[in-house]
Scaffold this active site. Structure first.
Site, PDB file in Angstrom:
ATOM      1  CB  SER A 576     -10.469 -15.338 -63.047  1.00  0.00           C
ATOM      2  OG  SER A 576      -9.750 -16.241 -62.076  1.00  0.00           O
ATOM      3  CE1 TYR A 589      -5.465 -12.780 -64.073  1.00  0.00           C
ATOM      4  CE2 TYR A 589      -6.319 -14.234 -62.326  1.00  0.00           C
ATOM      5  CZ  TYR A 589      -5.950 -14.034 -63.514  1.00  0.00           C
ATOM      6  OH  TYR A 589      -6.976 -14.736 -64.523  1.00  0.00           O
TER       7      TYR A 589
END
Length: 698
Positions: A576, A589
């Site tokens: 990501s 995250y």
């Protein structure tokens, strides 16, 4: 009342046939399809069917007889109007006036084009004159195991007479072509009233005045031969000399096969990568465990349709069924000499039989590999070809079984086999085949493939020809995903990427399904958006387990297989933009994604010498179609930016330099580029985010 058969399937549906009554071409196609649906009647791509009708000649407006026949390279089980050729029957028969003998066969094939009636015809096959020189309206040329067993048995002509008396003709082995058509014509003229002809070492011709009569004739002849063979087997009391090797349990056979397949795949792929298939059916095990295996296997197959797909003979492994298959280096040392000997033997076969104009020698590696006690492996350019090769060798086993029961199995002389395998017309057929897709020889495993980005990646890889194992923690999602694929390129297995045993099972499934692995894509994930204070230890651990531990375990177990094969490989991790950019409410995250990024670089540095490339795709803002945006993550990101959930797609699009919404398909395209196009790239990051300046890696 429909007739009952024991050894073949009676599939004629009177209602379906009645709906196309009067359309002889449609009835011929229907007959072809139901014949091809039973592999005991003919193999995939094998056999030929035809019908003759009266049509108006577009040039003279006179009535002429036209023969409709399966075209070159077709399959009767899936035959459609587009796959047939329509030829003037009289013109085809007039070719007898210009035929100069066996040396003229290749020229005759070119002359078939001068007989074309239907301008949309598929290229006529080599079997065209065999149908055209016979007078019957409907003809089946089939390769039933039972009939080839009769055709390949010692004293085949005598046995044909014993089974059918004067109702069947017999023609000795001859390569398909115009002269064989003349031999069939002669056989019929010499034996008026026969219902069919057995072709030595080859197959069967049957016919009828209607499509149904032809169909019934074919089934009845095959049924008679099958019953005769079964009676002979009962008389003998054993098949193939009885059992020499005792099989392991089916469960253990599959475990050992999955361990061995990557090594076999690597050895079979010395010229081009191959895809594998495994079978341990009762028919296969009876043959490969028998006393007669060592005698029969080197003899090779008898029917051209068989050996064109299986090579003339298999490789029988010199391994005990109790062999420890876990030490790859020791196994490789044991197996390599067998493969080298097989390639050398194939090279000798080629050099001893070749002609001045023969095509260059093809891949000398085995297609069929036999491991007594365990099962049979086949390797070819793609999954369908590997599976079909296995099916054809099973047919060859049935032929040997029948012929041995009748009298004694005989195979084609090597020169005859070579002349078929390296026939210039066969080479021309191979050259006409569509170009291979870029990933047709590759096997991929994709985590999180039940939906979202993982499913989009699987879709892309399959579309580009890859064989793909879809994994997901949700069996329901996998079942739904699998419904979207219509071929045998895809396999599914439930996999929890936080569980090492579950990952091992997934890789075992990949090896058993396709022979090994080339591409590992870790796409499984979830997202939790919370502040430092709100992030629980459970939140932290689940992110670390799925994203980081899962990536580590997938790489660790996958690399063992990649190294076994020795073919290099690709690992693509879906991370990501958040692994590069510090954003609000994202400590758990973002940290896990950063760990994914750096692990990728570390693995790229470690595995480069093995030609294993490791790269990352960094998505950002993939909201539409992405599973992680369902629920709390979307709410958390919307809260962080002070907007509503519905505003997220446009928000993410507006903040990137290209003002583009990012879709799962965009991530799939990036993964494909890393795998197929950027073949000298490793340790790299491709951002697919529409352009986020704060995520630029340099």
């Amino acid at each position: 009342m429909d007739k009952t058969f024991k050894y073949v399937n009676y599939l004629w549906d009177k209602q379906k046939a009645a709906a196309i009554e009067g359309n002889e071409v449609e009835l011929f196609l229907y007959r072809s399809n139901i014949l091809g649906a039973d592999l005991r009647i003919t193999n995939y791509g094998g056999g030929n069917t035809s019908c003759k009708t009266i049509e108006k000649d577009p040039l003279t407006n006179q009535s002429v007889e036209v023969m409709w026949i399966k075209g070159s390279g077709g399959d009767i089980g899936t035959l459609t109007r587009a796959g047939i050729a329509g030829l003037y029957t009289e013109r085809l028969r007039n070719l007898k006036n210009v035929y100069k003998g066996l040396s003229d066969e290749d020229r005759m094939v070119g002359l078939f084009n001068h007989c074309i009636y239907d301008l949309d015809s598929r290229a006529p096959s080599i079997d065209t004159p065999l149908h055209g020189l016979l007078p019957f309206k409907h003809i089946d040329h089939l390769h039933p195991d039972a009939l080839i067993a009769v055709a390949a048995a010692k004293d085949s002509e005598k046995i044909t007479k014993e089974i059918w008396g004067d109702t069947m003709g017999w023609v000795p082995w001859q390569r398909p072509g115009f002269d064989l058509g003349l031999q069939l014509e002669k056989c019929l003229n010499d034996n008026p009233g026969i219902r069919g002809i057995v072709l030595g070492s080859h197959g069967l011709f049957t016919w009828g005045d209607t499509s149904y009569e032809c169909y019934m004739n074919s089934l009845e002849v095959i049924e008679t031969a099958s019953a005769y063979i079964e009676d002979k087997i009962k008389e003998k009391g054993s098949v193939f000399g009885g059992e020499k090797v005792q099989s392991h349990s089916q469960e253990l056979r599959k475990v050992k096969a999955s361990q061995l397949m990557p090594l076999l795949r690597g050895l079979c792929s010395s010229e081009k990568p191959m895809i594998g298939h495994f079978t341990d059916s009762e028919t296969v095990m009876q043959y490969i465990n028998s006393h007669e295996l060592q005698r029969l296997a080197p003899m090779g197959t008898s029917c051209p349709d068989h050996f064109l797909r299986t090579k003339i003979q298999p490789l029988v492994l010199d391994l005990d069924k109790d062999e420890d298959l876990l030490d790859a280096e020791v196994l490789l040392e044991k197996l390599t000499p067998s493969f080298e000997a097989y390639r050398e033997q194939y090279s000798e076969y080629y050099n001893n039989c070749k002609h001045p104009n023969s095509p260059a020698m093809r891949d000398p590696n085995p297609v069929i590999i036999i491991y007594p006690g365990i099962g049979m492996f086949s390797f070819a350019k793609n999954k369908q070809t590997a599976r079909v090769a296995s099916e054809f060798y099973v047919n060859a086993i049935n032929v040997m079984r029948g012929a041995e029961a009748i009298s004694q199995y005989t195979a084609l002389p090597r020169q005859e086999a070579f002349d078929i395998e390296y026939w210039l017309l066969e080479e021309a057929k191979l050259q006409r085949m569509p170009a291979e897709q870029p990933l047709s020889r590759k096997v991929a495993i994709v985590t999180g493939a039940g939906g979202g980005i993982g499913k989009a990646i699987a879709d892309k890889l399959v579309a580009e020809g890859a064989n793909v194992v879809l994994t997901d923690i949700s069996e329901e999602s996998l079942e739904e995903a699998k419904k979207t694929f219509k071929n045998d390129q895809v396999s599914t297995v439930v996999c929890d990427v936080t569980d090492e045993n579950s990952i091992k099972t997934a890789f075992d499934k990949a090896c058993l399904s396709f022979g090994g692995i080339d591409i590992i894509i870790h796409s499984a994930g979830l997202a939790i958006s919370k502040s430092l204070e709100d992030t629980t230890l459970k939140d932290w651990e689940i992110l670390q387990n799925i994203l980081v531990k899962g990536q580590f375990l997938m790489a660790q177990h996958g690399v063992k297989i990649l190294k076994k094969q020795g073919l290099g490989g690709n690992i693509v991790n879906i991370a990501s933009k958040n692994g590069l950019v510090a954003g609000p409410n994202n400590v758990g995250y973002g940290t896990a994604k950063a760990a994914q990024l750096h692990m990728t670089r570390l693995l790229a540095a470690e595995l480069g010498s093995d030609k294993i490339r490791v790269n990352t795709v960094n998505p950002d803002g993939v909201i539409v179609g992405s599973k992680i945006w369902q629920g709390a993550w979307a709410e958390g990101r919307a809260k962080a930016y002070g907007i509503s959930v519905d505003e997220l797609p446009s928000h993410y699009a507006k903040r990137n330099l290209l003002n583009e919404i990012i879709y799962p398909e965009d991530i799939a395209n990036a993964a494909f580029a890393l795998i197929a196009n950027l073949d000298k790239s490793t340790g790299n990051i491709i951002n697919v985010d529409g352009g986020m300046a704060n995520a630029f890696v340099r």
